[in-house]
Each structure stands twice: as structure tokens, then as C-alpha cells.
Design a protein around this motif. Structure first.
Motif, PDB file in Angstrom:
ATOM      1  N   UNK A   1      15.482 -10.764   5.106  1.00 49.39           N
ATOM      2  CA  UNK A   1      14.766  -9.799   4.271  1.00 49.39           C
ATOM      3  C   UNK A   1      13.385  -9.388   4.757  1.00 49.39           C
ATOM      4  N   UNK A   2      12.848 -10.080   5.741  1.00 48.45           N
ATOM      5  CA  UNK A   2      11.462  -9.817   6.154  1.00 48.45           C
ATOM      6  C   UNK A   2      11.381  -9.432   7.617  1.00 48.45           C
ATOM      7  N   UNK A   3      10.286  -8.769   7.955  1.00 48.20           N
ATOM      8  CA  UNK A   3       9.986  -8.516   9.356  1.00 48.20           C
ATOM      9  C   UNK A   3       9.659  -9.848  10.018  1.00 48.20           C
TER      10      UNK A   3
ATOM     11  N   UNK B   1      13.343  -8.167  12.841  1.00 47.50           N
ATOM     12  CA  UNK B   1      13.571  -9.406  12.091  1.00 47.50           C
ATOM     13  C   UNK B   1      13.793 -10.592  13.019  1.00 47.50           C
ATOM     14  N   UNK B   2      13.406 -11.758  12.530  1.00 47.86           N
ATOM     15  CA  UNK B   2      13.699 -13.003  13.236  1.00 47.86           C
ATOM     16  C   UNK B   2      15.192 -13.290  13.120  1.00 47.86           C
ATOM     17  N   UNK B   3      15.749 -13.910  14.131  1.00 51.05           N
ATOM     18  CA  UNK B   3      17.142 -14.330  14.112  1.00 51.05           C
ATOM     19  C   UNK B   3      17.163 -15.826  13.841  1.00 51.05           C
ATOM     20  N   UNK B   4      17.808 -16.231  12.752  1.00 45.93           N
ATOM     21  CA  UNK B   4      17.949 -17.636  12.393  1.00 45.93           C
ATOM     22  C   UNK B   4      19.437 -17.936  12.335  1.00 45.93           C
ATOM     23  N   UNK B   5      19.827 -19.030  12.975  1.00 46.57           N
ATOM     24  CA  UNK B   5      21.244 -19.397  13.059  1.00 46.57           C
ATOM     25  C   UNK B   5      21.432 -20.813  12.528  1.00 46.57           C
ATOM     26  N   UNK B   6      22.668 -21.157  12.154  1.00 46.56           N
ATOM     27  CA  UNK B   6      22.928 -22.538  11.741  1.00 46.56           C
ATOM     28  C   UNK B   6      22.633 -23.503  12.894  1.00 46.56           C
ATOM     29  N   UNK B   7      22.388 -24.759  12.546  1.00 47.64           N
ATOM     30  CA  UNK B   7      22.104 -25.787  13.545  1.00 47.64           C
ATOM     31  C   UNK B   7      23.205 -25.814  14.606  1.00 47.64           C
ATOM     32  N   UNK B   8      22.810 -25.954  15.846  1.00 46.47           N
ATOM     33  CA  UNK B   8      23.741 -26.041  16.963  1.00 46.47           C
ATOM     34  C   UNK B   8      23.632 -27.438  17.574  1.00 46.47           C
ATOM     35  N   UNK B   9      24.708 -28.225  17.532  1.00 52.18           N
ATOM     36  CA  UNK B   9      24.641 -29.585  18.081  1.00 52.18           C
ATOM     37  C   UNK B   9      24.391 -29.625  19.593  1.00 52.18           C
ATOM     38  N   UNK B  10      24.419 -28.496  20.257  1.00 50.58           N
ATOM     39  CA  UNK B  10      24.103 -28.447  21.691  1.00 50.58           C
ATOM     40  C   UNK B  10      22.600 -28.503  21.940  1.00 50.58           C
ATOM     41  N   UNK B  11      21.779 -28.240  20.928  1.00 47.31           N
ATOM     42  CA  UNK B  11      20.329 -28.161  21.141  1.00 47.31           C
ATOM     43  C   UNK B  11      19.716 -29.437  21.734  1.00 47.31           C
TER      44      UNK B  11
ATOM     45  N   UNK C   1       6.932 -10.749  11.447  1.00 45.49           N
ATOM     46  CA  UNK C   1       5.598 -11.189  11.010  1.00 45.49           C
ATOM     47  C   UNK C   1       5.653 -11.753   9.592  1.00 45.49           C
ATOM     48  N   UNK C   2       6.400 -11.108   8.699  1.00 40.78           N
ATOM     49  CA  UNK C   2       6.539 -11.603   7.334  1.00 40.78           C
ATOM     50  C   UNK C   2       7.270 -12.925   7.289  1.00 40.78           C
ATOM     51  N   UNK C   3       8.274 -13.067   8.148  1.00 38.07           N
ATOM     52  CA  UNK C   3       9.015 -14.322   8.269  1.00 38.07           C
ATOM     53  C   UNK C   3       8.065 -15.442   8.685  1.00 38.07           C
ATOM     54  N   UNK C   4       7.298 -15.207   9.731  1.00 39.58           N
ATOM     55  CA  UNK C   4       6.398 -16.243  10.255  1.00 39.58           C
ATOM     56  C   UNK C   4       5.348 -16.639   9.221  1.00 39.58           C
ATOM     57  N   UNK C   5       4.768 -15.675   8.544  1.00 38.11           N
ATOM     58  CA  UNK C   5       3.743 -15.974   7.555  1.00 38.11           C
ATOM     59  C   UNK C   5       4.276 -16.786   6.394  1.00 38.11           C
ATOM     60  N   UNK C   6       5.430 -16.402   5.868  1.00 32.48           N
ATOM     61  CA  UNK C   6       6.009 -17.122   4.730  1.00 32.48           C
ATOM     62  C   UNK C   6       6.455 -18.524   5.146  1.00 32.48           C
ATOM     63  N   UNK C   7       6.995 -18.649   6.332  1.00 29.73           N
ATOM     64  CA  UNK C   7       7.409 -19.954   6.846  1.00 29.73           C
ATOM     65  C   UNK C   7       6.197 -20.865   7.006  1.00 29.73           C
ATOM     66  N   UNK C   8       5.122 -20.329   7.548  1.00 29.21           N
ATOM     67  CA  UNK C   8       3.897 -21.116   7.733  1.00 29.21           C
ATOM     68  C   UNK C   8       3.306 -21.550   6.392  1.00 29.21           C
TER      69      UNK C   8
ATOM     70  N   UNK D   1      15.391 -24.797   5.535  1.00 30.06           N
ATOM     71  CA  UNK D   1      16.440 -24.009   6.172  1.00 30.06           C
ATOM     72  C   UNK D   1      16.871 -22.829   5.325  1.00 30.06           C
ATOM     73  N   UNK D   2      17.024 -23.054   4.022  1.00 36.18           N
ATOM     74  CA  UNK D   2      17.407 -21.957   3.130  1.00 36.18           C
ATOM     75  C   UNK D   2      16.333 -20.872   3.108  1.00 36.18           C
ATOM     76  N   UNK D   3      15.077 -21.295   3.064  1.00 35.44           N
ATOM     77  CA  UNK D   3      13.986 -20.325   3.097  1.00 35.44           C
ATOM     78  C   UNK D   3      14.037 -19.503   4.376  1.00 35.44           C
ATOM     79  N   UNK D   4      14.212 -20.149   5.508  1.00 39.58           N
ATOM     80  CA  UNK D   4      14.216 -19.436   6.781  1.00 39.58           C
ATOM     81  C   UNK D   4      15.365 -18.434   6.874  1.00 39.58           C
ATOM     82  N   UNK D   5      16.541 -18.821   6.404  1.00 41.32           N
ATOM     83  CA  UNK D   5      17.673 -17.893   6.414  1.00 41.32           C
ATOM     84  C   UNK D   5      17.399 -16.695   5.511  1.00 41.32           C
ATOM     85  N   UNK D   6      16.839 -16.955   4.338  1.00 38.41           N
ATOM     86  CA  UNK D   6      16.507 -15.872   3.409  1.00 38.41           C
ATOM     87  C   UNK D   6      15.446 -14.947   3.990  1.00 38.41           C
ATOM     88  N   UNK D   7      14.404 -15.524   4.563  1.00 36.61           N
ATOM     89  CA  UNK D   7      13.329 -14.715   5.140  1.00 36.61           C
ATOM     90  C   UNK D   7      13.821 -13.871   6.309  1.00 36.61           C
ATOM     91  N   UNK D   8      14.659 -14.461   7.152  1.00 33.65           N
ATOM     92  CA  UNK D   8      15.167 -13.721   8.314  1.00 33.65           C
ATOM     93  C   UNK D   8      15.995 -12.520   7.875  1.00 33.65           C
TER      94      UNK D   8
END
Length: 171
Positions: free
Chosen positions: A138-140, A4-14, A142-149, A129-136
Motif C-alpha cells: 500500500x505504500x511507496x 513500492x518495496x518488494x516483500x516476500x515470504x521467508x526463503x529457507x535459502x537465505x 519511502x512510506x514503507x521504510x518510514x513506517x517500518x522504522x 512481518x504482517x506490517x511489512x507485507x501490508x506496507x509493501x
């Protein structure tokens, strides 16, 4: 699901991490570089993201020279390629992606348009952002990347996005 992809909340250090890396990349690309931008989700304040910084190098030509590739390699970047598009990855696990494009071309404009639209429309950024957190969760990967795209492609056809892009001066 180990893949699975790892998605984290926004980091102000970025933004600061981008600036530090941008100086290194600017030096490596030298006179081939026209502009360098922080793109992707880590460039949108408040947006959940994979903790990987995306940089976009606008070059004078289509691809970096051998000398520039060697200088990037010395920084830990490895050249990769998608059909017709070279890019670079850094880190294990990956910490940075450097996209390269001819400055002002379609790839350049598309990445900036999406970043700037998400910065300007908090509702679209929140939905993404909500979609990405949900996908990360529940999906592999590859599934995360496809749905995000798919989400991005659909977003780019909305009236609001099209109007936003048409109202902007070309960068």
C-alpha cells in the motif's frame, strides 16, 4: 505504484546465501574484521522480508581501509553513506547490504539486539512481518521504510524488548 518495496515470504535459502557471501566479505576485509553477522529480516527464520541480504561487519576501527574498500568494490559492493555511517550495496537490483561498524559499538549491538529479539519472540516477528507485507502493498518505498522504522523504534521501547536486551551479555 512503481516505487513500492518488494516483500516476500521467508526463503529457507537465505542462510546459505549469507554463508556464501560471508566468505567473500571475510576475505575482502581480512584483519580489519572482528566478526561478521547475518542481520535484518532475512536472518530471522519465518519472517517476510525484502529479498536483500544484510550483513553486519564488526571492524577494529570506525571505517574500512582503502584496501578493504577496493577489495569490496571488486566483489561488486559500492560504498554509500548515511550520516556518520558508511555502508555498501551490491547488485542491481540490490541483493546485499553490508553495514560496517566498530565491533561492539552502539550500531553493532542495536542490529544484533533487534535480530535476536525477533528470533526469540515469534509474536513480535509475526507482527513485524504482517506490517511489512501490508506496507509493501500500500505504500511507496519511502512510506514503507518510514513506517517500518517507526515500528522498530516503538518495539525497542517495549518492556519485553528492554528486558531482553538487559538480560543479554554484550557481544
Amino acid at each position: 505504484m512503481p516505487d513500492r518495496a518488494v516483500v516476500v515470504p521467508y526463503d529457507p535459502a537465505w542462510p546459505g546465501l549469507y554463508e556464501a557471501e560471508a566468505g567473500l566479505v571475510r576475505n575482502a576485509l581480512g584483519g580489519e574484521l572482528v566478526a561478521l553477522e547475518h542481520v535484518g529480516s532475512t536472518a530471522v527464520p519465518g519472517l517476510a522480508a525484502k529479498p536483500v541480504l544484510d550483513l553486519l561487519a564488526g571492524l577494529r576501527g570506525e571505517r574500512p581501509s582503502r584496501d578493504a574498500v577496493a577489495a569490496l568494490r571488486a566483489l561488486g559492493y559500492l560504498l554509500r553513506s548515511r550520516p556518520g555511517r558508511p555502508y555498501f550495496r551490491k547488485g542491481t537490483p540490490r541483493t546485499h547490504v553490508l553495514h560496517v561498524a566498530r565491533h561492539g559499538d552502539r550500531q553493532w549491538r542495536t542490529k544484533l539486539d533487534l535480530r535476536d529479539y525477533l528470533r526469540a519472540d515469534p509474536r513480535a516477528a509475526a507482527a513485524y512481518g504482517e506490517l511489512k507485507l501490508s506496507l509493501a502493498a500500500t505504500r511507496s518505498h519511502a512510506g514503507y521504510a518510514g513506517a517500518k522504522d517507526r515500528f522498530i523504534r516503538e518495539l525497542e521501547t517495549t518492556t519485553d524488548f528492554v528486558r531482553f536486551v538487559e538480560s543479554r551479555p554484550q557481544k
